[in-house]
Design an enzyme around this catalytic site. Structure first.
Site, PDB file in Angstrom:
ATOM      1  N   ASP A 175      38.625  47.987  38.410  1.00 11.91           N
ATOM      2  CA  ASP A 175      39.220  46.998  39.306  1.00 11.91           C
ATOM      3  C   ASP A 175      40.487  46.490  38.612  1.00 11.91           C
ATOM      4  O   ASP A 175      40.405  45.801  37.590  1.00 11.91           O
ATOM      5  CB  ASP A 175      38.207  45.873  39.550  1.00 11.91           C
ATOM      6  CG  ASP A 175      38.718  44.797  40.509  1.00 11.91           C
ATOM      7  OD1 ASP A 175      39.945  44.587  40.564  1.00 11.91           O
ATOM      8  OD2 ASP A 175      37.889  44.157  41.180  1.00 11.91           O
ATOM      9  N   LYS A 200      45.809  39.740  46.305  1.00  9.85           N
ATOM     10  CA  LYS A 200      46.243  38.952  45.155  1.00  9.85           C
ATOM     11  C   LYS A 200      47.680  39.319  44.756  1.00  9.85           C
ATOM     12  O   LYS A 200      48.557  39.249  45.586  1.00  9.85           O
ATOM     13  CB  LYS A 200      45.244  39.145  44.016  1.00  9.85           C
ATOM     14  CG  LYS A 200      43.760  39.123  44.473  1.00  9.85           C
ATOM     15  CD  LYS A 200      43.267  37.763  44.915  1.00  9.85           C
ATOM     16  CE  LYS A 200      41.911  37.787  45.598  1.00  9.85           C
ATOM     17  NZ  LYS A 200      40.827  38.353  44.814  1.00  9.85           N
TER      18      LYS A 200
HETATM   19  C1  LIG Z   1      39.505  38.869  45.125  1.00 11.05           C
HETATM   20  C2  LIG Z   1      38.944  39.935  44.288  1.00 11.05           C
HETATM   21  C3  LIG Z   1      38.177  40.958  44.842  1.00 11.05           C
HETATM   22  C4  LIG Z   1      37.806  40.999  46.313  1.00 11.05           C
HETATM   23  O1  LIG Z   1      38.918  41.188  47.119  1.00 11.05           O
HETATM   24  P1  LIG Z   1      39.045  40.638  48.633  1.00 11.05           P
HETATM   25  O2  LIG Z   1      40.405  41.061  49.027  1.00 11.05           O
HETATM   26  O3  LIG Z   1      38.866  39.163  48.567  1.00 11.05           O
HETATM   27  O4  LIG Z   1      37.957  41.282  49.414  1.00 11.05           O
HETATM   28  C5  LIG Z   1      37.725  41.954  44.000  1.00 11.05           C
HETATM   29  N1  LIG Z   1      37.996  41.947  42.679  1.00 11.05           N
HETATM   30  C6  LIG Z   1      38.715  40.972  42.108  1.00 11.05           C
HETATM   31  C7  LIG Z   1      38.985  41.023  40.646  1.00 11.05           C
HETATM   32  C8  LIG Z   1      39.214  39.930  42.887  1.00 11.05           C
HETATM   33  O5  LIG Z   1      39.921  38.953  42.311  1.00 11.05           O
END
Ligand SMILES: *Cc1c(COP(=O)(O)O)cnc(C)c1O
Length: 399
Positions: A175, A200
């Protein structure tokens, strides 16, 4: 016209999709069509139905693949849709090994959904290669890592993990939401799948929810493409365009926010009310050297601890600049409270075991002037100090 030797900053602006070949438009056209006329009765064209493929989505998918150094990208309706779809590569009886302080939604997907389909899991401190190795099982198919982890910014060794994964014939998912390809390209370090909440830093303006996946192996790309089309959680074209627009300024936004994060982290280490600061850019961070080897900067997210929930409440109520909200990676600084927000889905015992206690705050630094943010923090810490002095006086019976 793609020139592979462009630097990352230039690639953000000049890539395969910087000019529309039909019109010369310098912004990717939004193709709202759900279906596509097939001009030839015998053979169908490239696009048929927008769940399976759409030119605007494809522009985003090719752009992120290019930036991450992968062969194919996939755009989803949220980060969780991207992560969940990638997990559909698993079958009943498979085992997945996951970073301990993983994003709360990922934790929920694994423990409450995949578990119902017979997928087994172990949460492991992935900063320790020995622990990963001893927790690998004959049926482990995926090692899932977040580095820096959320919310404690722990650093895992991507190269080391990928080597272990290869020896055990399993895939590595990373991730990359916190760092983005501007600072960290896990596929180049050996990972198989990179996942993003494009909500983000990639889009960066708190105005879209989106997810991305990128792979570097064409066979794996076919499998994820099949799952994307089958599960169907694709990103709509307007939102694809918003992510594409955000991406153009990724580098300048992140560079500025990261610089401010360094200043704020350094400031926080001098504040008596702060018991801990977690930021991979700090000399005291145990994962700093490893992080510097595999990434180009610490990013713009940090966490810090206050004494308890009461101190957090006073502190948050006094602040004027950061928004108090879930999410991160935006133009505005976002202060969040992991134990009630991103990790609210995690049972209290699990949370505390991972060090996500009630005094912990996470700050995603935005584009405000760092000095303004620090001044705002100083005001809130002064209020905290007054409160604890009053409390002390009260306890001594002086009030
Ligand atoms: C926000 C986030 C997610 C999930 O993403 P969404 O767009 O809210 O579904 C997954 N991993 C991390 C590290 C995040 O900050």
């Amino acid at each position: 016209m793609v020139r592979e030797n462009f630097s990352f900053e230039t690639k953000l602006i000049h890539n395969q999709h910087s000019v529309d070949p039909w019109t010369g438009a310098v912004s990717v056209p939004i193709q709202h069509s759900s279906t596509f006329h097939q001009g030839d009765f015998e053979s169908f064209g490239k696009y048929d139905y927008s769940r399976s493929g759409n030119p605007t989505r494809e522009a985003l998918e090719e752009t992120i693949a290019h930036l991450e150094g992968g062969v194919k990208g996939f755009a989803f309706s949220s980060g969780m849709a991207a992560i969940s779809t990638a997990f559909l590569l698993l079958s009943k009886g498979d085992h997945v090994l996951i970073s301990e302080d993983v994003y709360g939604g990922t934790y929920r997907m694994i423990t409450e959904v995949l578990s119902r389909f017979g997928v087994e899991y172990s949460f492991v401190d992935t900063t320790d290669l020995g622990k990963i190795e001893s927790n690998l099982q004959p049926n482990t198919r995926v090692i899932y890592v977040e580095t820096p982890s959320n919310p404690l910014l722990k650093i895992s060794d991507i190269k080391g993990i990928c080597q272990l994964a290869k020896q055990h014939n399993c895939l590595t998912f990373v991730d990359n939401t916190f760092l983005t390809p501007a600072l960290h390209r896990p596929l180049e370090l050996g990972a198989d799948v990179v996942l993003h909440s494009a909500t983000k830093f990639l889009s960066g303006h708190s105005d879209v929810v989106a997810g991305l996946a990128v792979v570097k192996d064409p066979e794996l790309a076919d499998k994820i493409g099949f799952l994307q089309n089958t599960f169907g959680a694709v990103l709509g074209v307007q939102d694809c365009w918003l992510v594409l627009r955000g991406l153009k300024t990724l580098h300048v936004r992140l560079r500025q926010s990261q610089e401010s994060a360094r200043q704020i982290a350094a400031y926080l280490t001098t504040v008596p009310e702060v018991t801990d600061v977690f930021f991979p850019g700090l000399k005291s961070h145990p994962g700093r050297r490893l992080h510097e080897e595999q990434a180009e900067g610490p990013g713009a997210v940090l966490s810090f601890s206050l004494k308890d929930a009461r101190a957090v409440k006073t502190f948050v109520e006094e602040l004027r600049i950061p928004v108090f909200a879930v999410s991160l990676g935006a133009v505005e600084s976002i202060l969040s409270y992991p134990s009630k927000m991103s990790h609210g889905a995690m049972p209290v015992e699990e949370r505390e075991k991972r060090g996500i206690h009630d005094g912990l705050l996470r700050l995603s630094v935005g584009l405000e002037r760092a000095e303004d943010l620090i001044e705002d923090f100083e005001g809130a810490f002064a209020a905290l100090k007054r409160e604890s002095q009053e409390l002390g006086a009260w306890n001594r019976g002086a009030i």
